[in-house]
Design a protein around this motif. Structure first.
Motif, mmCIF file in Angstrom:
data_model
loop_
_atom_site.group_PDB
_atom_site.id
_atom_site.type_symbol
_atom_site.label_atom_id
_atom_site.label_comp_id
_atom_site.label_asym_id
_atom_site.label_seq_id
_atom_site.Cartn_x
_atom_site.Cartn_y
_atom_site.Cartn_z
ATOM 1 N N MET A 39 0.631 -1.077 0.040
ATOM 2 C CA MET A 39 -0.106 0.072 0.072
ATOM 3 C C MET A 39 0.917 1.409 -0.029
ATOM 4 S SD MET A 39 -3.258 0.136 -0.070
ATOM 5 C CE MET A 39 -4.327 -1.236 -0.387
ATOM 6 N N ASP A 40 2.091 1.194 -0.707
ATOM 7 C CA ASP A 40 2.677 2.394 -0.651
ATOM 8 C C ASP A 40 2.169 3.254 -1.769
ATOM 9 O OD1 ASP A 40 4.723 1.457 1.179
ATOM 10 O OD2 ASP A 40 5.856 0.711 -0.348
ATOM 11 N N GLU A 41 1.582 2.848 -2.669
ATOM 12 C CA GLU A 41 0.828 3.543 -3.561
ATOM 13 C C GLU A 41 -0.265 4.281 -2.839
ATOM 14 O OE1 GLU A 41 -0.449 1.831 -7.222
ATOM 15 O OE2 GLU A 41 1.348 0.700 -7.213
ATOM 16 N N GLN A 42 -1.114 5.213 -3.542
ATOM 17 C CA GLN A 42 -2.155 5.703 -3.012
ATOM 18 C C GLN A 42 -3.396 5.668 -3.845
ATOM 19 O OE1 GLN A 42 -1.513 9.484 -1.291
ATOM 20 N NE2 GLN A 42 -0.180 8.841 0.221
ATOM 21 N N PRO A 43 -3.771 4.486 -4.085
ATOM 22 C CA PRO A 43 -4.944 4.023 -5.482
ATOM 23 C C PRO A 43 -6.436 4.494 -4.741
ATOM 24 C CG PRO A 43 -4.396 2.096 -4.258
ATOM 25 C CD PRO A 43 -3.450 2.970 -3.550
ATOM 26 N N PHE A 44 -6.589 4.464 -3.397
ATOM 27 C CA PHE A 44 -7.727 4.946 -3.013
ATOM 28 C C PHE A 44 -8.067 6.262 -2.390
ATOM 29 C CE2 PHE A 44 -7.545 0.238 -2.239
ATOM 30 C CZ PHE A 44 -8.383 -0.149 -2.821
ATOM 31 N N SER A 45 -9.117 6.744 -2.820
ATOM 32 C CA SER A 45 -9.469 8.381 -2.207
ATOM 33 C C SER A 45 -11.089 8.050 -1.583
ATOM 34 C CB SER A 45 -9.107 9.101 -3.561
ATOM 35 O OG SER A 45 -9.776 9.067 -4.371
ATOM 36 N N PHE A 46 -11.213 9.189 -1.237
ATOM 37 C CA PHE A 46 -12.664 9.462 -0.700
ATOM 38 C C PHE A 46 -13.163 10.891 -0.423
ATOM 39 C CE2 PHE A 46 -10.218 9.889 3.004
ATOM 40 C CZ PHE A 46 -10.950 10.865 4.014
ATOM 41 N N GLN A 47 -14.366 11.178 -0.472
ATOM 42 C CA GLN A 47 -15.054 12.328 -0.562
ATOM 43 C C GLN A 47 -16.200 12.296 0.300
ATOM 44 O OE1 GLN A 47 -16.386 13.904 -4.484
ATOM 45 N NE2 GLN A 47 -16.287 16.001 -3.575
ATOM 46 N N ILE A 48 -16.370 13.186 1.163
ATOM 47 C CA ILE A 48 -17.419 13.146 2.171
ATOM 48 C C ILE A 48 -18.440 14.253 1.670
ATOM 49 C CG2 ILE A 48 -18.507 13.534 4.554
ATOM 50 C CD1 ILE A 48 -15.408 12.734 5.615
ATOM 51 N N ALA A 49 -19.773 13.969 1.626
ATOM 52 C CA ALA A 49 -20.837 14.851 0.977
ATOM 53 C C ALA A 49 -21.463 15.622 2.389
ATOM 54 C CB ALA A 49 -21.767 14.148 0.031
ATOM 55 N N LYS A 50 -22.365 16.536 1.845
ATOM 56 C CA LYS A 50 -22.595 17.211 2.737
ATOM 57 C C LYS A 50 -23.751 16.654 3.821
ATOM 58 C CE LYS A 50 -22.685 21.851 0.588
ATOM 59 N NZ LYS A 50 -23.530 22.958 -0.010
ATOM 60 N N GLN A 61 -23.551 13.465 4.455
ATOM 61 C CA GLN A 61 -22.651 12.492 5.117
ATOM 62 C C GLN A 61 -22.411 11.318 4.671
ATOM 63 O OE1 GLN A 61 -20.591 13.633 7.887
ATOM 64 N NE2 GLN A 61 -21.443 15.541 7.173
ATOM 65 N N SER A 62 -23.001 11.266 3.461
ATOM 66 C CA SER A 62 -22.593 10.132 2.359
ATOM 67 C C SER A 62 -20.849 10.172 2.134
ATOM 68 C CB SER A 62 -23.297 10.159 1.110
ATOM 69 O OG SER A 62 -24.766 9.985 1.296
ATOM 70 N N VAL A 63 -20.405 8.959 2.031
ATOM 71 C CA VAL A 63 -19.085 9.000 1.707
ATOM 72 C C VAL A 63 -18.963 8.102 0.363
ATOM 73 C CG1 VAL A 63 -16.837 7.924 2.269
ATOM 74 C CG2 VAL A 63 -18.435 8.502 4.153
ATOM 75 N N PHE A 64 -18.180 8.803 -0.641
ATOM 76 C CA PHE A 64 -18.004 8.272 -1.873
ATOM 77 C C PHE A 64 -16.543 7.774 -1.813
ATOM 78 C CE2 PHE A 64 -21.158 11.476 -2.346
ATOM 79 C CZ PHE A 64 -22.080 11.099 -3.293
ATOM 80 N N LEU A 65 -16.389 6.377 -2.365
ATOM 81 C CA LEU A 65 -14.995 5.799 -2.382
ATOM 82 C C LEU A 65 -14.564 5.514 -3.815
ATOM 83 C CD1 LEU A 65 -15.601 2.995 0.321
ATOM 84 C CD2 LEU A 65 -14.705 5.199 0.426
ATOM 85 N N PHE A 66 -13.387 6.077 -4.101
ATOM 86 C CA PHE A 66 -12.748 6.150 -5.450
ATOM 87 C C PHE A 66 -11.616 5.018 -5.377
ATOM 88 C CE2 PHE A 66 -14.796 9.912 -4.813
ATOM 89 C CZ PHE A 66 -15.816 10.179 -5.999
ATOM 90 N N PHE A 67 -11.234 4.402 -6.520
ATOM 91 C CA PHE A 67 -10.082 3.644 -6.732
ATOM 92 C C PHE A 67 -9.572 4.214 -8.262
ATOM 93 C CE2 PHE A 67 -8.082 -0.047 -8.587
ATOM 94 C CZ PHE A 67 -7.050 -0.259 -7.734
ATOM 95 N N LYS A 68 -8.375 4.640 -7.987
ATOM 96 C CA LYS A 68 -7.684 5.268 -9.244
ATOM 97 C C LYS A 68 -8.507 6.372 -9.963
ATOM 98 C CE LYS A 68 -4.416 1.670 -9.701
ATOM 99 N NZ LYS A 68 -3.508 0.646 -10.693
ATOM 100 N N GLY A 69 -9.264 7.135 -9.200
ATOM 101 C CA GLY A 69 -10.143 8.353 -9.806
ATOM 102 C C GLY A 69 -11.395 7.925 -10.140
#
Length: 67
Positions: A1-12, A14-22
């Motif tokens: 996990m030295d790369e950072q393929p995952f990201s997230f965004q928290i909506a107003k 309180q839903s959480v959107f999960l992303f993999f490589k964008g």
């Protein structure tokens, strides 16, 4: 996990959107999202955040995806 393929965004809402490589791969809502957000805020470093996001996404890659 030295790369950072995952990201997230928290909506107003309180839903959480999960992303993999964008690419968006999952939306979490309700108690499940609250639990993840609290764990993300308590994480010590980026490596732990990546691990939490990987666990939250579940088994979405099966090896037969096109490149």
């Amino acid at each position: 996990m030295d790369e950072q393929p995952f990201s997230f965004q928290i909506a107003k809402n309180q839903s959480v959107f999960l992303f993999f490589k964008g690419k968006q791969i999952k939306i979490m809502k309700g108690k499940e999202a609250e639990k993840l957000v609290s764990r993300l805020h308590a994480a010590k470093d980026e490596k732990e955040i990546q691990l939490l996001l990987a666990k939250a996404t579940g088994n979405f890659k099966h090896g037969n995806e096109r490149k």
